[in-house]
Design a protein around this motif. Structure first.
Motif, PDB file in Angstrom:
ATOM      1  N   GLU A 164       0.859  -1.183   0.000  1.00  0.00           N
ATOM      2  CA  GLU A 164       0.000   0.000   0.000  1.00  0.00           C
ATOM      3  C   GLU A 164       0.899   1.237   0.000  1.00  0.00           C
ATOM      4  O   GLU A 164       1.516   1.559   1.013  1.00  0.00           O
ATOM      5  CB  GLU A 164      -0.880   0.033   1.243  1.00  0.00           C
ATOM      6  CG  GLU A 164      -1.814  -1.144   1.362  1.00  0.00           C
ATOM      7  CD  GLU A 164      -2.544  -1.162   2.694  1.00  0.00           C
ATOM      8  OE1 GLU A 164      -3.765  -1.394   2.676  1.00  0.00           O
ATOM      9  OE2 GLU A 164      -1.889  -0.940   3.737  1.00  0.00           O
ATOM     10  N   GLU A 165       0.960   1.921  -1.134  1.00  0.00           N
ATOM     11  CA  GLU A 165       1.774   3.132  -1.208  1.00  0.00           C
ATOM     12  C   GLU A 165       0.951   4.315  -0.723  1.00  0.00           C
ATOM     13  O   GLU A 165      -0.077   4.646  -1.291  1.00  0.00           O
ATOM     14  CB  GLU A 165       2.254   3.384  -2.633  1.00  0.00           C
ATOM     15  CG  GLU A 165       3.179   4.582  -2.712  1.00  0.00           C
ATOM     16  CD  GLU A 165       3.576   4.931  -4.114  1.00  0.00           C
ATOM     17  OE1 GLU A 165       4.575   4.365  -4.605  1.00  0.00           O
ATOM     18  OE2 GLU A 165       2.882   5.777  -4.727  1.00  0.00           O
ATOM     19  N   HIS A 166       1.432   4.978   0.324  1.00  0.00           N
ATOM     20  CA  HIS A 166       0.754   6.144   0.894  1.00  0.00           C
ATOM     21  C   HIS A 166       1.275   7.445   0.306  1.00  0.00           C
ATOM     22  O   HIS A 166       0.537   8.414   0.179  1.00  0.00           O
ATOM     23  CB  HIS A 166       0.905   6.152   2.418  1.00  0.00           C
ATOM     24  CG  HIS A 166       0.116   5.080   3.084  1.00  0.00           C
ATOM     25  ND1 HIS A 166      -1.126   5.285   3.634  1.00  0.00           N
ATOM     26  CD2 HIS A 166       0.376   3.765   3.265  1.00  0.00           C
ATOM     27  CE1 HIS A 166      -1.591   4.158   4.137  1.00  0.00           C
ATOM     28  NE2 HIS A 166      -0.703   3.222   3.929  1.00  0.00           N
ATOM     29  N   LEU A 171       6.591   6.298   0.659  1.00  0.00           N
ATOM     30  CA  LEU A 171       6.281   5.623   1.919  1.00  0.00           C
ATOM     31  C   LEU A 171       5.244   4.551   1.626  1.00  0.00           C
ATOM     32  O   LEU A 171       4.186   4.847   1.069  1.00  0.00           O
ATOM     33  CB  LEU A 171       5.732   6.621   2.942  1.00  0.00           C
ATOM     34  CG  LEU A 171       5.158   6.035   4.233  1.00  0.00           C
ATOM     35  CD1 LEU A 171       6.269   5.390   5.063  1.00  0.00           C
ATOM     36  CD2 LEU A 171       4.438   7.114   5.036  1.00  0.00           C
ATOM     37  N   HIS A 221       3.326   0.791   3.157  1.00  0.00           N
ATOM     38  CA  HIS A 221       3.028  -0.211   4.183  1.00  0.00           C
ATOM     39  C   HIS A 221       2.935  -1.547   3.462  1.00  0.00           C
ATOM     40  O   HIS A 221       2.284  -1.643   2.407  1.00  0.00           O
ATOM     41  CB  HIS A 221       1.685   0.131   4.855  1.00  0.00           C
ATOM     42  CG  HIS A 221       1.188  -0.943   5.743  1.00  0.00           C
ATOM     43  ND1 HIS A 221       0.110  -1.736   5.412  1.00  0.00           N
ATOM     44  CD2 HIS A 221       1.598  -1.371   6.955  1.00  0.00           C
ATOM     45  CE1 HIS A 221      -0.117  -2.597   6.384  1.00  0.00           C
ATOM     46  NE2 HIS A 221       0.782  -2.394   7.325  1.00  0.00           N
ATOM     47  N   VAL A 236       2.817  -6.086   3.812  1.00  0.00           N
ATOM     48  CA  VAL A 236       2.691  -7.332   4.569  1.00  0.00           C
ATOM     49  C   VAL A 236       3.159  -8.454   3.649  1.00  0.00           C
ATOM     50  O   VAL A 236       2.562  -8.690   2.590  1.00  0.00           O
ATOM     51  CB  VAL A 236       1.242  -7.582   5.050  1.00  0.00           C
ATOM     52  CG1 VAL A 236       1.166  -8.900   5.819  1.00  0.00           C
ATOM     53  CG2 VAL A 236       0.741  -6.424   5.909  1.00  0.00           C
ATOM     54  N   THR A 256      13.702   0.408   6.060  1.00  0.00           N
ATOM     55  CA  THR A 256      12.645  -0.539   6.414  1.00  0.00           C
ATOM     56  C   THR A 256      12.496  -0.546   7.926  1.00  0.00           C
ATOM     57  O   THR A 256      13.484  -0.622   8.644  1.00  0.00           O
ATOM     58  CB  THR A 256      12.988  -1.956   5.925  1.00  0.00           C
ATOM     59  OG1 THR A 256      13.153  -1.944   4.509  1.00  0.00           O
ATOM     60  CG2 THR A 256      11.902  -2.950   6.310  1.00  0.00           C
ATOM     61  N   VAL A 265       7.230  -3.870  11.830  1.00  0.00           N
ATOM     62  CA  VAL A 265       6.190  -3.675  12.847  1.00  0.00           C
ATOM     63  C   VAL A 265       5.851  -4.996  13.530  1.00  0.00           C
ATOM     64  O   VAL A 265       5.640  -5.044  14.736  1.00  0.00           O
ATOM     65  CB  VAL A 265       4.917  -3.081  12.203  1.00  0.00           C
ATOM     66  CG1 VAL A 265       3.795  -2.950  13.211  1.00  0.00           C
ATOM     67  CG2 VAL A 265       5.223  -1.741  11.548  1.00  0.00           C
ATOM     68  N   GLU A 277       4.942  -7.651   8.780  1.00  0.00           N
ATOM     69  CA  GLU A 277       4.370  -6.343   8.467  1.00  0.00           C
ATOM     70  C   GLU A 277       5.459  -5.297   8.662  1.00  0.00           C
ATOM     71  O   GLU A 277       6.161  -5.306   9.673  1.00  0.00           O
ATOM     72  CB  GLU A 277       3.195  -6.041   9.392  1.00  0.00           C
ATOM     73  CG  GLU A 277       2.571  -4.693   9.138  1.00  0.00           C
ATOM     74  CD  GLU A 277       1.412  -4.395  10.078  1.00  0.00           C
ATOM     75  OE1 GLU A 277       0.739  -3.375   9.865  1.00  0.00           O
ATOM     76  OE2 GLU A 277       1.181  -5.172  11.025  1.00  0.00           O
ATOM     77  N   TYR A 278       5.594  -4.403   7.679  1.00  0.00           N
ATOM     78  CA  TYR A 278       6.645  -3.398   7.767  1.00  0.00           C
ATOM     79  C   TYR A 278       6.302  -2.173   6.933  1.00  0.00           C
ATOM     80  O   TYR A 278       5.373  -2.185   6.134  1.00  0.00           O
ATOM     81  CB  TYR A 278       7.999  -3.986   7.346  1.00  0.00           C
ATOM     82  CG  TYR A 278       8.057  -4.541   5.944  1.00  0.00           C
ATOM     83  CD1 TYR A 278       8.616  -3.812   4.900  1.00  0.00           C
ATOM     84  CD2 TYR A 278       7.577  -5.814   5.658  1.00  0.00           C
ATOM     85  CE1 TYR A 278       8.678  -4.326   3.617  1.00  0.00           C
ATOM     86  CE2 TYR A 278       7.631  -6.333   4.381  1.00  0.00           C
ATOM     87  CZ  TYR A 278       8.189  -5.594   3.362  1.00  0.00           C
ATOM     88  OH  TYR A 278       8.239  -6.119   2.098  1.00  0.00           O
ATOM     89  N   TRP A 279       7.069  -1.115   7.154  1.00  0.00           N
ATOM     90  CA  TRP A 279       6.962   0.135   6.402  1.00  0.00           C
ATOM     91  C   TRP A 279       8.291   0.366   5.708  1.00  0.00           C
ATOM     92  O   TRP A 279       9.350   0.065   6.277  1.00  0.00           O
ATOM     93  CB  TRP A 279       6.661   1.307   7.335  1.00  0.00           C
ATOM     94  CG  TRP A 279       5.269   1.298   7.875  1.00  0.00           C
ATOM     95  CD1 TRP A 279       4.817   0.605   8.962  1.00  0.00           C
ATOM     96  CD2 TRP A 279       4.146   1.997   7.359  1.00  0.00           C
ATOM     97  NE1 TRP A 279       3.485   0.843   9.149  1.00  0.00           N
ATOM     98  CE2 TRP A 279       3.042   1.697   8.183  1.00  0.00           C
ATOM     99  CE3 TRP A 279       3.960   2.868   6.280  1.00  0.00           C
ATOM    100  CZ2 TRP A 279       1.772   2.234   7.949  1.00  0.00           C
ATOM    101  CZ3 TRP A 279       2.704   3.398   6.053  1.00  0.00           C
ATOM    102  CH2 TRP A 279       1.622   3.072   6.875  1.00  0.00           C
ATOM    103  N   SER A 280       8.229   0.904   4.507  1.00  0.00           N
ATOM    104  CA  SER A 280       9.447   1.245   3.779  1.00  0.00           C
ATOM    105  C   SER A 280       9.376   2.675   3.278  1.00  0.00           C
ATOM    106  O   SER A 280       8.336   3.123   2.796  1.00  0.00           O
ATOM    107  CB  SER A 280       9.648   0.313   2.582  1.00  0.00           C
ATOM    108  OG  SER A 280      10.057  -0.954   3.017  1.00  0.00           O
TER     109      SER A 280
END
Length: 123
Positions: free
Chosen positions: A24-26, A39, A41, A43, A61, A64, A104-107
């Motif tokens: 999911e690109e925010h 940024l 999110h 999984v 990275t 979470v 689950e992570y953010w990049s």
């Protein structure tokens, strides 16, 4: 009227995938037209991996939940929840989740992630 100095993105751009990974690109090219950084999110399902790549961008990275494995220029690094890693542009990387639980992570990519600059190798 002055130009707004913010971009509200109430719904992320969901990147289509075929490997079960949620992306999911925010903020970035696809979601907000931003090229300086992105940024996302993500999984990654258990036993997930992708081919090696040599991106032309830095990537941070932050895990979470779960664990994630990185093969970076021949080294193996594993992150757990609460840990972060900066990989600099030009490193040869392979991302994977060879574990039993999803990760689950953010990049954050600087400049923004682009399929044109990720340089993913064919499997």
């Amino acid at each position: 009227m002055p130009e707004k100095r913010y971009v509200l993105n109430p719904t992320p751009f969901v990147v289509p995938t075929t490997d079960g990974k949620l992306i999911e690109e925010h903020v970035g090219y696809a979601s907000t037209g931003t090229g300086q950084y992105s940024l996302a999110h993500m999984v990654a399902p258990p036993q997930w991996s992708e081919p090696h790549q040599t991106p032309q961008f830095d990537e941070i990275t932050i895990v979470v939940r779960g664990r994630k494995r990185f093969e970076i220029d021949g080294d193996v690094v594993e992150l757990s929840a609460g840990q972060a890693l900066l990989i600099k542009a030009g490193a040869r990387i392979r991302y994977s989740n060879p574990f039993e639980d999803e990760c689950e992570y953010w990049s954050i990519c600087i400049p923004a992630f682009s399929p044109d600059t990720v340089n993913r190798e064919a499997e």
